[in-house]
Design a protein around this motif. Structure first.
Motif, mmCIF file in Angstrom:
data_model
loop_
_atom_site.group_PDB
_atom_site.id
_atom_site.type_symbol
_atom_site.label_atom_id
_atom_site.label_comp_id
_atom_site.label_asym_id
_atom_site.label_seq_id
_atom_site.Cartn_x
_atom_site.Cartn_y
_atom_site.Cartn_z
ATOM 1 N N ASN A 361 0.797 -1.050 0.071
ATOM 2 C CA ASN A 361 -0.123 -0.094 0.147
ATOM 3 C C ASN A 361 0.768 1.085 -0.082
ATOM 4 O OD1 ASN A 361 0.844 0.159 2.616
ATOM 5 N ND2 ASN A 361 -0.938 -0.237 3.737
ATOM 6 N N ASP A 362 2.144 1.022 -0.265
ATOM 7 C CA ASP A 362 3.220 2.006 -0.338
ATOM 8 C C ASP A 362 3.570 2.302 -1.929
ATOM 9 O OD1 ASP A 362 4.679 4.289 0.455
ATOM 10 O OD2 ASP A 362 6.456 2.784 1.416
ATOM 11 N N ASP A 365 0.203 5.627 -6.085
ATOM 12 C CA ASP A 365 -1.425 5.701 -6.122
ATOM 13 C C ASP A 365 -1.864 6.411 -4.901
ATOM 14 O OD1 ASP A 365 -1.658 3.897 -8.289
ATOM 15 O OD2 ASP A 365 -0.917 2.381 -7.300
ATOM 16 N N ASN A 366 -1.130 6.442 -3.988
ATOM 17 C CA ASN A 366 -1.709 7.051 -2.676
ATOM 18 C C ASN A 366 -1.794 8.617 -3.067
ATOM 19 O OD1 ASN A 366 -1.863 5.266 -0.870
ATOM 20 N ND2 ASN A 366 0.354 5.270 -0.332
ATOM 21 N N ASN A 370 -5.094 8.651 -1.122
ATOM 22 C CA ASN A 370 -4.989 9.461 0.298
ATOM 23 C C ASN A 370 -4.951 10.789 0.352
ATOM 24 O OD1 ASN A 370 -4.015 10.303 2.656
ATOM 25 N ND2 ASN A 370 -2.903 8.390 3.217
ATOM 26 N N GLN A 374 -1.678 13.432 -0.210
ATOM 27 C CA GLN A 374 -1.528 14.195 -1.498
ATOM 28 C C GLN A 374 -1.455 15.644 -1.017
ATOM 29 O OE1 GLN A 374 -4.708 15.936 -3.918
ATOM 30 N NE2 GLN A 374 -3.918 14.349 -5.308
ATOM 31 N N HIS A 444 -3.623 -0.595 -5.640
ATOM 32 C CA HIS A 444 -2.229 -0.344 -5.800
ATOM 33 C C HIS A 444 -1.627 -0.960 -6.716
ATOM 34 C CE1 HIS A 444 -1.728 2.284 -2.268
ATOM 35 N NE2 HIS A 444 -2.739 1.240 -1.657
#
Length: 643
Positions: A361-362, A365-366, A370, A374, A444
């Motif tokens: 999840n890193d 795409d965050n 997120n 951002q 992701h």
């Protein structure tokens, strides 16, 4: 490279752009009296990558009066242009010519969007800032094809150093081991360097390379002459912001009283102004502020230099009667000189994307998933030009060759320039990328981009009207070669990318290939996927190619090795159209290099054998502009497409 539609965000960010610099002339109509009363030694058509270099270098001599004409605006400090991460929003914006190709038969008759910069700085203001010089073999081949040793690698390397300010990356671990400092310079105007943000994917890719080193060798610096292997990715990014020819070449020269820059003005043709014996002299230009606006003529006392790009330059030449005489006759254009190669030999690099689901999840795409993260990254760039908004397309990549015993070579001579020149490129980016838009999936991802860099296919640019504001017929002929080398190499590139991502190093990170490509497992299915989805890297080249001096006839080149147009006097071409064979790399830096050498050839025709000259101003334009409150919400909607 993306196809995006984000007018609302573009409009919002444009509000933060500074007003045009007072030293710039904003239109032909407004500047008519000044232009008519000034004698210019050199008129440069096109304020892009090459034109900016020429404007700076030719105006270094205070005895030269130089005019630079750009069809787009002077808004090169627009925030969209400055922020590296926002490069995708520039496609289909007011800074893009928004060209479209003719239907490509080998791509299921799809038409492809062509992004070309229409703003001061040209495509260096809207591209992805990737910094590759081309291989030693590429440049040596140019020298061989033209009979001019000045194009050899050992000579152009001096110009490559002259143009750059290649800085270390203090925030990146072991940065000095990721490039070879002795082949770079820190004294030139163009800011460049390595990515400023280390990502988790970086170590995974390095581990995969070490695991598969027999196929993917490590290359410490692909700009040292040998481009093959896995390496870290350099960008024309400095101080967290885009470097371009407008900021790095034009702006430092604006204080000179011998340089005028005219924007929002399109040159529609070059003009014959006389003869020298039997040779036409073509050192005039005709330009206007827009369709149905007043036309103006202006003559240079020394030269007109076309730097309007591999689409704009041949269009201007053809409209002027410099090109194939039969095409001119068909449109009732008076032929000045019959040059059958003008508009021919069009080349580009085909591109393909495939997506992979990942367990982490890193990922970047965050920046979509997120909004808190951002906003934090947005603040970092706004406040001190750091963080993820300083990133380009990828942190590492691989440039590979087909195996020497590949079956394709039974019927096809290797089109590459040599063993130091790659056949294809692999990019891995840790986010979901959709070049043609579409819905952003939850989750992701890693995106694999595989590009062909030694295409055999050739296309052409032709006119269908004498209206300069109607785009020409642009047909790059993608994947059309009868031998099938191009589609074969695209297929092998995707297979190689899958092998790289299949290394044990990725085992716990990559879950599975995602989307339609996952079902393309046979050669036939892969080819079908390529033909349905391939696009271009927007490196259109070769349409006014140089050849040996004085040689004539089809296939001999439209230009002499010094880039003067064959059959006329007073006219030169300096842009990506001059390459007889497209460089096996991203084309921005090769254009900078050729423009630096061209400037020396203009100033001193006997020069150019490799002397780096004294260099120009190294000062960079101030960044100056910040995001305003409220932009963050617009970026949230945009980030699904960001690279």
């Amino acid at each position: 490279m993306f196809s995006l539609s984000v007018p609302a965000v573009v409009a919002l960010l444009s509000l933060t752009a500074p007003s045009a610099l007072a030293a710039l002339l904003q239109s032909a109509d407004d500047a008519a009296s000044q232009l008519s009363s000034t004698k210019y030694d050199y008129i440069i058509v096109g304020g892009g990558t090459a034109g900016g270099v020429l404007a700076n270098r030719l105006s270094e001599d205070s005895s030269n009066k130089v005019l630079l004409i750009e069809a787009g605006s002077s808004d090169y400090n627009n925030t969209n242009i400055q922020v590296p991460w926002l490069a995708p929003v520039l496609t289909h914006s007011q800074f893009d010519w928004n060209y479209t190709t003719a239907p490509q038969e080998a791509l299921n008759n799809r038409s492809i969007g062509y992004a070309r910069g229409k703003v001061l700085g040209g495509s260096s203001s809207i591209n992805y800032m990737i910094y590759t010089r081309g291989s030693e073999d590429d440049w040596n081949r140019y020298a061989s094809l033209t009979g001019d040793d000045g194009w050899k690698w050992d000579n152009v390397l001096n110009y490559a150093k002259k143009l750059e300010n290649f800085t270390n990356a203090p925030s990146v671990a072991n940065a000095s081991s990721k490039f070879v400092s002795t082949v770079h310079s820190t004294k030139g105007p163009v800011g460049a360097g390595l990515p400023q943000v280390t990502l988790p994917i970086d170590q995974l890719a390095l581990n995969a390379q070490q695991e598969l080193s027999s196929e993917f060798k490590f290359n410490q610096d692909l700009n040292a002459g040998d481009m093959t292997g896995m390496s870290w990715t350099p960008f024309a990014i400095a101080g967290g912001a885009r470097s371009n020819s407008a900021r790095d070449y034009v702006e430092p020269a604006l204080s000179r009283d011998n340089l005028d820059v005219l924007v929002n003005t399109q040159v529609v043709k070059v003009l014959k102004t006389g003869t020298d014996g039997d040779t036409p002299v073509v050192n005039g230009v005709q330009f206007t502020s827009g369709p149905k606006e007043k036309l103006y003529n202006l003559t240079a006392t020394k030269e007109v230099i076309l730097s309007a790009g591999a689409i704009g330059t041949p269009q201007i030449l053809l409209l002027s009667g410099i090109g194939p005489a039969d095409q001119a006759k068909a449109l009732s254009i008076e032929s000045i000189v019959d040059l059958p190669d003008v508009g021919q030999n069009m080349q580009d690099h085909p591109l393909l994307t495939t997506n992979f689901e990942v367990s982490s999840n890193d990922t970047l795409d965050n920046l979509t998933l997120n909004t808190t993260f951002q906003a934090e990254q947005l603040a970092l760039w706004t406040n001190n030009r750091t963080g993820d908004f300083t990133l380009g397309a990828c942190n590492s990549w691989a440039w590979q060759r087909l195996a020497d015993n590949d079956t394709v070579f039974k019927n096809v001579t290797d089109p590459s320039a040599g063993s130091k020149s790659p056949h294809y490129q692999l990019i891995w980016s840790d986010l979901y990328i959709a070049f043609s838009g579409g819905a952003f999936p939850q989750g992701h991802f890693l995106t694999l981009i595989s590009n062909l860099y030694t295409p055999i296919s050739r296309g052409s640019l032709t006119l269908n009207t004498t209206d300069p504001f109607t785009y020409p017929i642009i047909n790059p002929g993608l994947l059309s070669d009868e031998a099938g080398f191009d589609i074969h190499t695209m297929r092998e590139a995707l297979k190689a990318g899958r092998r790289f991502l299949g290394a044990k190093a990725w085992k716990d990170w990559i879950v599975a290939e995602y989307g339609a490509s996952a079902n393309a497992t046979t050669d036939e299915a892969i080819d079908e996927y390529i033909r349905a989805n391939a696009l271009v890297v927007n490196h259109v080249s070769g349409t006014v190619a140089m050849g040996k001096s004085g040689s004539t006839g089809k296939g001999s080149g439209a230009l002499n090795p010094d880039l003067t147009v064959k059959g006329v006097k007073g006219l030169r071409v300096v842009d990506a159209s001059i390459f007889p064979i497209i460089p096996a790399g991203h084309t921005m830096v090769p254009v900078y290099i050729l423009a630096e050498r061209a400037a020396d050839l203009v100033k001193n025709p006997s020069s150019g054998s490799g002397s780096s000259g004294s260099g120009g101003s190294n000062s960079a334009a101030p960044i100056g502009t910040s995001f305003v409150a409220g932009i963050a919400s617009a970026i949230v909607a945009l980030a699904a497409y960001l690279l």
